[in-house]
Design a protein around this motif. Structure first.
Motif: not given
Length: 83
Positions: A57, A60-62, A64-65
């Motif tokens: 956490g 952000s997921t974005e 990380a991608e």
């Protein structure tokens, strides 16, 4: 004593690496160095050992991608390169 010198880009010596056994011999001969070592330990505490779960956490997921895609692209470029 086998010293290693660290130099900057202009060749000026900026640091010296002393083998640990030589350092221990110097500590035994010079008690004032022990105080220096103690002070250094206070100024630079031992780094905490982290687990991967400690970082969940933190981005952000974005993000990380995006980073994952970059790593995959770099890996593919590396594997396809010819040296």
């Amino acid at each position: 004593m086998s010293l290693q010198y660290i130099s900057d880009q202009s060749g000026k010596h900026t640091a010296v690496v002393i083998p640990i056994n030589d350092w221990k011999k110097m500590l035994n001969k010079h008690s004032d160095l022990k105080q220096l070592e103690k002070q250094s330990a206070k100024d630079h505490p031992v780094a905490k050992k982290y687990k991967m779960a400690d970082f969940v956490g933190t981005i952000s997921t974005e993000m990380a991608e995006t980073l994952q895609k970059h790593v995959e692209q770099s890996r593919n470029e590396w594997q396809n390169s010819t040296f």
